[in-house]
Design an enzyme around this catalytic site. Structure first.
Site, mmCIF file in Angstrom:
data_model
loop_
_atom_site.group_PDB
_atom_site.id
_atom_site.type_symbol
_atom_site.label_atom_id
_atom_site.label_comp_id
_atom_site.label_asym_id
_atom_site.label_seq_id
_atom_site.Cartn_x
_atom_site.Cartn_y
_atom_site.Cartn_z
ATOM 1 C CG ASP A 234 4.156 -2.050 -6.341
ATOM 2 O OD1 ASP A 234 3.463 -1.034 -6.141
ATOM 3 O OD2 ASP A 234 3.832 -3.186 -5.937
ATOM 4 C CG HIS B 50 2.350 -4.249 -3.043
ATOM 5 N ND1 HIS B 50 2.023 -3.360 -4.030
ATOM 6 C CD2 HIS B 50 1.376 -4.122 -2.099
ATOM 7 C CE1 HIS B 50 0.915 -2.712 -3.709
ATOM 8 N NE2 HIS B 50 0.508 -3.161 -2.533
#
Length: 487
Positions: free
Chosen positions: A117, A19
């Protein structure tokens, strides 16, 4: 641009390499377009992000990680270090505890936009509170998001099949996608706490201005349109990748965020001695640590198939060479390693550097989003070995939609900590590798043609005037208009 004043962009990457790397590289794209980017993260993670950009308008703001509050040792701030569920749970709890400090900082110095995120769903309501747009980052493809949405429906056919291994077709999609219940995540098969989190993330997405994707729009145009439709037509989607293509030098490719355990020159020297399309690259992402029994099966398959290979093995970086006997055949070192037919990298490998080399002709992969887009960008077909997360969805994209992958035949979705719980035998692995690398087979030739074509489209997408570059410019313009209308 309607206004030359740069945007103030705050980015919140999740504390995991899969990520952090792509979202930080998306931040680099914004800073290269003269926008001010601030990455909000913790000290240990910040240290690995300093190589992302040397631009003066790219900076990192750190926040103390509450390790002691959750019972973690100092310095354990990344899910790469979580090898069991209790540790991962403590890490996730610590991440939620960061919210107060992050909010306080953003209130004291408000941004023009928050790009976060999906693991930070609270940023959706916070962005509404301070009157700025929130963009969500999923670290996967819109294709996977579409399939996730389809199987959450109460009439999904996985509810009515008679066994976990009975195939069913996911209805109402642009392509015929066949799966089994065993390939679906556990939280889809049996609702649990993670199912509730998924719903929180979905609700937060619906409150957001849009989604930013580390992919190029041509690769999933049908599913982008389809996903917008099923989400009510309100969500905007901006494909701005692949970010891996922003790394131009071999040194940059070799050291994206994490320092590799093999020198760039050593890796290139080994690859330069090999024929085009002759090498298999083997890697299962940043979280999978197979048991020795599974590693032995992979080693036997690699030895038996006869192809040259590079194999990245995580979790063995502090192991002595003599200990390898536990997971390689007795004659493997003599017949394969010393003859330079195979190269084993124990630890973090320079994946993009390897995939982009002309000698590499196939990739045995877990089908993580970053690995898939990096392989496609480099024009390398994939032998698919999905493990957890959205991997099985992306396997279907490679094999059933595009025909650029060969299934190893993995049957069961597992949590990352249970990788290797059900051993995949060497015969299955070898069969898939031979099918992937058989240069005389017409199906393989067509597979290579397709993925080379997609690789060229990916490269064009990130160039000035390409689809991803245009999407980035459009997004910047829209965000500036929102800021200026507000002021």
């Amino acid at each position: 641009m309607s206004n030359s004043r740069p945007l103030e962009i705050y980015m919140l990457p999740f504390l995991s390499p899969g990520h952090m790397i792509p979202l930080s590289e998306i931040g680099q794209l914004f800073s290269s377009a003269a926008q001010n980017v601030t990455i909000l993260t913790t000290p240990h993670n910040a240290a690995s992000l300093t190589k992302i950009s040397n631009s003066p308008n790219f900076r990192i703001q750190t926040f103390s990680f509450p390790a002691k509050q959750v019972g973690l040792p100092d310095g354990l701030e990344n899910f790469l270090s979580a090898t069991d569920i209790p540790t991962a749970t403590k890490l996730y709890t610590a991440v939620t505890l960061l919210q107060a400090d992050l909010e306080s900082f953003m209130l004291s110095s408000p941004p023009d936009v928050i790009i976060s995120d999906m693991f930070f769903p609270w940023t959706a309501d916070f962005a509404l509170k301070i009157g700025v747009p929130r963009i969500v980052f999923h670290a996967t493809f819109i294709f996977a998001q579409t399939l996730k949405n389809a199987v959450r429906e109460p009439d999904s056919p996985h509810h009515s099949v008679e066994s976990d291994y009975e195939p069913f077709v996911i209805p109402n999609l642009p392509h015929k996608i066949t799966m089994t219940r065993a390939q679906l995540p556990d939280y889809v098969r049996t609702p649990n706490g993670y199912t509730q989190l998924m719903e929180q993330w979905r609700e937060a997405e619906l409150k957001s201005y849009g989604i930013v994707v580390n992919n190029f729009s041509e690769f999933e145009s049908e599913y982008t349109a389809f996903y917008k439709d099923i989400m009510g037509g309100k969500i905007k989607i901006f494909h701005v990748g692949p970010t891996s293509l922003t790394q131009s030098s071999s040194n940059d490719k070799a050291n994206r965020v994490h320092k590799t355990v093999i020198a760039e020159t050593e890796c290139l020297s080994w690859l330069n001695k090999k024929a085009p399309n002759s090498v298999i690259y083997v890697c299962f992402g940043s979280a999978c640590k197979f048991p020795d029994t599974q590693l032995m099966e992979i080693a036997c398959a690699l030895e038996s198939c006869g192809y040259d290979f590079i194999w990245a093995v995580l979790g063995k970086d502090d192991e002595k060479d003599e200990d390898m006997i536990k997971w390689i055949p007795s004659d493997f070192n003599q017949n394969v390693i010393k003859t330079k037919r195979g190269l084993i990298i124990k630890g973090w490998a320079p994946q993009v550097l390897i995939l982009d080399h002309p000698s590499v002709g196939g990739f045995l992969s877990h089908c993580g989003g970053n690995s898939v887009i990096e392989s496609v960008s480099c024009g390398v077909p994939i032998a698919t070995w999905p493990l957890y997360a959205e991997h099985f969805y992306l396997e279907k994209m490679l094999t059933q939609v595009y025909g650029i992958g060969v299934e190893v035949g993995v049957e069961d979705w597992n949590l990352w900590v249970d990788c290797g719980k059900k051993i995949i035998r060497r015969e299955k692995i070898e069969k898939a590798l031979r099918k992937l690398m058989d240069g005389e087979d017409e199906m393989v030739k067509e597979m290579r043609r397709k993925i080379k074509e997609l690789g060229e489209l990916a490269k064009k997408a990130v160039q000035v005037g390409g689809s991803s570059h245009k999407n980035l410019m459009v997004l910047i313009e829209e965000l500036k208009q929102i800021r200026d209308q507000k002021s």
